[in-house]
Design a protein around this motif. Structure first.
Motif, PDB file in Angstrom:
ATOM      1  N   LEU A   4       5.763 -11.811  -2.941  1.00 48.63           N
ATOM      2  CA  LEU A   4       5.373 -10.427  -2.684  1.00 48.63           C
ATOM      3  C   LEU A   4       4.681 -10.400  -1.333  1.00 48.63           C
ATOM      4  O   LEU A   4       3.746 -11.187  -1.101  1.00 48.63           O
ATOM      5  N   GLU A   6       2.750  -7.893   1.357  1.00 48.20           N
ATOM      6  CA  GLU A   6       2.182  -6.585   1.669  1.00 48.20           C
ATOM      7  C   GLU A   6       2.159  -6.377   3.173  1.00 48.20           C
ATOM      8  O   GLU A   6       2.058  -7.327   3.953  1.00 48.20           O
ATOM      9  N   CYS A  22       4.763  -3.118  -0.326  1.00 49.42           N
ATOM     10  CA  CYS A  22       4.794  -4.407  -1.011  1.00 49.42           C
ATOM     11  C   CYS A  22       6.252  -4.708  -1.337  1.00 49.42           C
ATOM     12  O   CYS A  22       6.848  -4.016  -2.173  1.00 49.42           O
ATOM     13  N   TRP A  36      -1.187  -1.913  -7.558  1.00 48.75           N
ATOM     14  CA  TRP A  36      -2.043  -2.183  -6.399  1.00 48.75           C
ATOM     15  C   TRP A  36      -3.470  -2.366  -6.899  1.00 48.75           C
ATOM     16  O   TRP A  36      -3.939  -1.601  -7.760  1.00 48.75           O
ATOM     17  N   THR A  77      10.449  -2.732  -3.983  1.00 49.67           N
ATOM     18  CA  THR A  77       9.388  -2.447  -3.014  1.00 49.67           C
ATOM     19  C   THR A  77       8.555  -1.289  -3.531  1.00 49.67           C
ATOM     20  O   THR A  77       9.108  -0.280  -3.981  1.00 49.67           O
ATOM     21  N   TYR A  94      -4.204  -5.670  -2.596  1.00 51.59           N
ATOM     22  CA  TYR A  94      -3.234  -6.630  -3.122  1.00 51.59           C
ATOM     23  C   TYR A  94      -2.218  -5.919  -4.004  1.00 51.59           C
ATOM     24  O   TYR A  94      -2.573  -5.001  -4.759  1.00 51.59           O
ATOM     25  N   CYS A  95      -0.977  -6.363  -3.942  1.00 54.67           N
ATOM     26  CA  CYS A  95      -0.020  -5.868  -4.912  1.00 54.67           C
ATOM     27  C   CYS A  95       0.247  -6.945  -5.953  1.00 54.67           C
ATOM     28  O   CYS A  95       0.127  -8.145  -5.680  1.00 54.67           O
ATOM     29  N   TRP A 109       1.370 -12.188  -7.349  1.00 53.46           N
ATOM     30  CA  TRP A 109       0.468 -11.447  -6.469  1.00 53.46           C
ATOM     31  C   TRP A 109       0.866 -11.665  -5.025  1.00 53.46           C
ATOM     32  O   TRP A 109       1.340 -12.743  -4.643  1.00 53.46           O
ATOM     33  N   GLY A 110       0.625 -10.639  -4.211  1.00 54.02           N
ATOM     34  CA  GLY A 110       0.774 -10.798  -2.784  1.00 54.02           C
ATOM     35  C   GLY A 110      -0.465 -11.404  -2.168  1.00 54.02           C
ATOM     36  O   GLY A 110      -1.463 -11.654  -2.854  1.00 54.02           O
TER      37      GLY A 110
END
Length: 119
Positions: A4, A6, A22, A36, A77, A94-95, A109-110
């Motif tokens: 992921l 962002e 994301c 998010w 996305t 964070y996404c 997680w990003g």
């Protein structure tokens, strides 16, 4: 492996807008929910917004009416449109995605993107 990524963070004045993205990539069959979260300095990570596979959304009370979460047609996305930004929105965003793999669901997680709201 699923990633992921962002993007879209930056510095904006109070009252301004930013749009975060994301993008999910890798060996995935699909994505159930995309969320998010944000984490301000010396604070715990907190939920901001969620969008499900059927497009249902929900938001933290602190961002309702100002932030909008959406997904692209391919549903890999997610976007977070942030309007009327306030200094207290300053945080790393964070996404998170619940991803369908070949034989399981997994959470990813990003790496986060910094949003700073300041004059």
């Amino acid at each position: 492996q699923v990633q992921l990524v962002e993007s879209g963070g930056g510095l904006v004045q109070p009252g301004g807008s930013l749009r975060l993205s994301c993008a999910a990539s890798g060996r995935l069959l699909g994505i159930n929910t995309m969320d998010w979260y944000r984490q301000a300095p010396e604070k715990e990570r907190e939920f901001v917004a969620r969008i499900t596979g059927d497009g249902t959304t929900n938001y933290a009370d602190s961002v309702k009416g100002r932030f909008t979460i959406s997904r692209d047609y391919a549903k890999t996305t997610s976007y977070l449109q942030m309007n009327s930004l306030k200094p207290e929105d300053t945080a790393v965003y964070y996404c998170k995605a619940i991803v369908r793999l070949a034989t399981s669901l997994m959470e990813f997680w990003g790496q986060g993107t910094q949003v700073t709201v300041s004059s």
